[in-house]
Write a protein that holds these residues in place. Structure first.
Motif, PDB file in Angstrom:
ATOM      1  N   UNK A   1       2.650  23.970 -47.510  1.00 11.82           N
ATOM      2  CA  UNK A   1       2.753  23.418 -49.039  1.00 11.82           C
ATOM      3  C   UNK A   1       2.553  24.509 -50.238  1.00 11.82           C
ATOM      4  N   UNK A   2       3.583  24.491 -50.779  1.00 13.99           N
ATOM      5  CA  UNK A   2       3.715  25.413 -51.931  1.00 13.99           C
ATOM      6  C   UNK A   2       4.821  25.001 -52.722  1.00 13.99           C
ATOM      7  N   UNK A   3       5.095  25.832 -53.859  1.00 19.80           N
ATOM      8  CA  UNK A   3       6.371  25.716 -54.838  1.00 19.80           C
ATOM      9  C   UNK A   3       7.433  26.825 -54.045  1.00 19.80           C
ATOM     10  N   UNK A   4       8.487  26.377 -53.617  1.00 18.39           N
ATOM     11  CA  UNK A   4       9.357  27.193 -53.087  1.00 18.39           C
ATOM     12  C   UNK A   4      10.279  27.810 -54.135  1.00 18.39           C
TER      13      UNK A   4
ATOM     14  N   UNK B   1      -1.064  34.067 -54.418  1.00 16.73           N
ATOM     15  CA  UNK B   1       0.243  34.860 -54.798  1.00 16.73           C
ATOM     16  C   UNK B   1       1.638  34.601 -53.975  1.00 16.73           C
ATOM     17  N   UNK B   2       2.582  34.681 -54.910  1.00 14.71           N
ATOM     18  CA  UNK B   2       4.277  34.521 -54.413  1.00 14.71           C
ATOM     19  C   UNK B   2       4.445  35.374 -53.186  1.00 14.71           C
ATOM     20  N   UNK B   3       4.851  34.963 -52.134  1.00 16.14           N
ATOM     21  CA  UNK B   3       5.146  35.440 -50.924  1.00 16.14           C
ATOM     22  C   UNK B   3       6.453  35.147 -50.431  1.00 16.14           C
ATOM     23  N   UNK B   4       6.964  36.317 -49.479  1.00 13.37           N
ATOM     24  CA  UNK B   4       8.173  36.008 -48.970  1.00 13.37           C
ATOM     25  C   UNK B   4       8.090  35.194 -47.884  1.00 13.37           C
ATOM     26  N   UNK B   5       9.044  34.223 -47.777  1.00 13.39           N
ATOM     27  CA  UNK B   5       9.359  33.244 -46.572  1.00 13.39           C
ATOM     28  C   UNK B   5      10.424  33.543 -45.762  1.00 13.39           C
ATOM     29  N   UNK B   6      11.519  34.118 -46.403  1.00 12.65           N
ATOM     30  CA  UNK B   6      12.663  34.223 -45.388  1.00 12.65           C
ATOM     31  C   UNK B   6      13.856  34.671 -46.434  1.00 12.65           C
TER      32      UNK B   6
ATOM     33  N   UNK C   1      28.812  38.940 -55.017  1.00  8.60           N
ATOM     34  CA  UNK C   1      28.094  38.347 -53.970  1.00  8.60           C
ATOM     35  C   UNK C   1      26.692  39.000 -53.850  1.00  8.60           C
ATOM     36  N   UNK C   2      25.897  38.354 -54.289  1.00  7.96           N
ATOM     37  CA  UNK C   2      24.484  38.870 -54.246  1.00  7.96           C
ATOM     38  C   UNK C   2      24.068  39.654 -52.867  1.00  7.96           C
ATOM     39  N   UNK C   3      23.646  40.911 -52.879  1.00  8.00           N
ATOM     40  CA  UNK C   3      23.215  41.487 -51.703  1.00  8.00           C
ATOM     41  C   UNK C   3      22.284  40.915 -50.894  1.00  8.00           C
ATOM     42  N   UNK C   4      21.073  40.188 -51.518  1.00  2.34           N
ATOM     43  CA  UNK C   4      19.927  39.476 -50.589  1.00  2.34           C
ATOM     44  C   UNK C   4      20.096  38.132 -51.418  1.00  2.34           C
ATOM     45  N   UNK C   5      19.621  37.337 -50.654  1.00  2.81           N
ATOM     46  CA  UNK C   5      19.211  35.731 -51.074  1.00  2.81           C
ATOM     47  C   UNK C   5      17.982  35.584 -50.120  1.00  2.81           C
ATOM     48  N   UNK C   6      16.927  34.818 -51.067  1.00  2.00           N
ATOM     49  CA  UNK C   6      16.106  34.599 -50.201  1.00  2.00           C
ATOM     50  C   UNK C   6      15.111  33.453 -50.640  1.00  2.00           C
ATOM     51  N   UNK C   7      13.985  33.114 -50.114  1.00  5.32           N
ATOM     52  CA  UNK C   7      13.217  32.020 -50.443  1.00  5.32           C
ATOM     53  C   UNK C   7      11.647  32.698 -50.280  1.00  5.32           C
ATOM     54  N   UNK C   8      10.971  32.419 -51.493  1.00  2.00           N
ATOM     55  CA  UNK C   8       9.547  32.721 -51.890  1.00  2.00           C
ATOM     56  C   UNK C   8       8.810  31.417 -51.838  1.00  2.00           C
ATOM     57  N   UNK C   9       7.748  31.637 -51.595  1.00  2.00           N
ATOM     58  CA  UNK C   9       6.922  30.483 -51.809  1.00  2.00           C
ATOM     59  C   UNK C   9       5.702  30.792 -52.631  1.00  2.00           C
TER      60      UNK C   9
ATOM     61  N   UNK D   1      12.146  37.243 -41.946  1.00  2.00           N
ATOM     62  CA  UNK D   1      11.338  35.810 -41.918  1.00  2.00           C
ATOM     63  C   UNK D   1       9.609  36.392 -41.873  1.00  2.00           C
ATOM     64  N   UNK D   2       8.734  35.665 -42.726  1.00  2.00           N
ATOM     65  CA  UNK D   2       7.394  35.942 -42.521  1.00  2.00           C
ATOM     66  C   UNK D   2       7.039  35.505 -41.231  1.00  2.00           C
ATOM     67  N   UNK D   3       5.850  36.234 -40.755  1.00  2.00           N
ATOM     68  CA  UNK D   3       5.151  35.911 -39.534  1.00  2.00           C
ATOM     69  C   UNK D   3       4.903  34.387 -39.398  1.00  2.00           C
ATOM     70  N   UNK D   4       4.491  33.913 -40.421  1.00  2.00           N
ATOM     71  CA  UNK D   4       3.898  32.595 -40.437  1.00  2.00           C
ATOM     72  C   UNK D   4       4.909  31.545 -40.201  1.00  2.00           C
ATOM     73  N   UNK D   5       6.066  31.773 -40.390  1.00  2.00           N
ATOM     74  CA  UNK D   5       7.225  30.868 -40.327  1.00  2.00           C
ATOM     75  C   UNK D   5       8.278  31.268 -39.162  1.00  2.00           C
ATOM     76  N   UNK D   6       8.242  32.462 -38.582  1.00  2.00           N
ATOM     77  CA  UNK D   6       9.235  32.594 -37.610  1.00  2.00           C
ATOM     78  C   UNK D   6       9.042  31.621 -36.204  1.00  2.00           C
ATOM     79  N   UNK D   7      10.333  31.236 -35.970  1.00  2.00           N
ATOM     80  CA  UNK D   7      10.485  30.379 -35.028  1.00  2.00           C
ATOM     81  C   UNK D   7      10.378  28.755 -35.506  1.00  2.00           C
ATOM     82  N   UNK D   8      10.031  28.674 -36.796  1.00  2.00           N
ATOM     83  CA  UNK D   8      10.149  27.275 -37.221  1.00  2.00           C
ATOM     84  C   UNK D   8      11.026  26.957 -38.327  1.00  2.00           C
TER      85      UNK D   8
END
Length: 118
Positions: A90-93, A44-49, A30-38, A59-66
């Motif tokens: 808009x980005x590649x996720x 630059x590539x940034x962490x989304x969640x 089981x992977x310790x952490x899984x996530x989404x970057x964009x 969560x990144x501040x820009x997506x918190x609550x959404x």
């Protein structure tokens, strides 16, 4: 060989929603952490969640609550539900899986395009 496969990207109008999914194969742990970057063009590539095996989320501040990241138990599958989408989303996720141990190993999906029109 570990593979992460994403699905669910596409084109949506501002205010709409999309759901991304990612499944890992070729690994018995089981992977310790899984996530989404964009990564947006010219940025630059940034962490989304991210979500841990214990379902702790970040969560990144820009997506918190959404955006909401979820994981199927301790399985290596995650989803990203994106609501109230904005053109700046808009980005590649990219799906990411991380395994801690003697050395940290990162695994990446091929990416899926999300385009939000205004």
């Amino acid at each position: 060989q570990v593979q992460l496969v994403e699905s669910g990207g596409g084109l949506v109008q501002a205010g709409g929603f999309l759901k991304l999914s990612c499944a890992a194969s070729g690994i018995i742990y089981s992977l310790d952490v899984m996530g989404w970057y964009r990564q947006a063009p010219g940025k630059q590539r940034e962490l989304v969640a991210s979500i841990t095996r214990g379902h702790n989320t970040n969560y990144a501040d820009s997506v918190t609550g959404r955006f909401t990241v979820s994981r199927d138990g301790a399985k290596n599958t995650i989803n990203l539900t994106m609501n109230s989408l904005k053109p700046e989303d808009t980005a590649v996720y990219y799906c990411n899986g991380r395994l801690f141990g003697y050395s940290t190993r990162d695994y990446w999906g091929q990416g899926t395009q999300v385009t939000v029109s205004s």
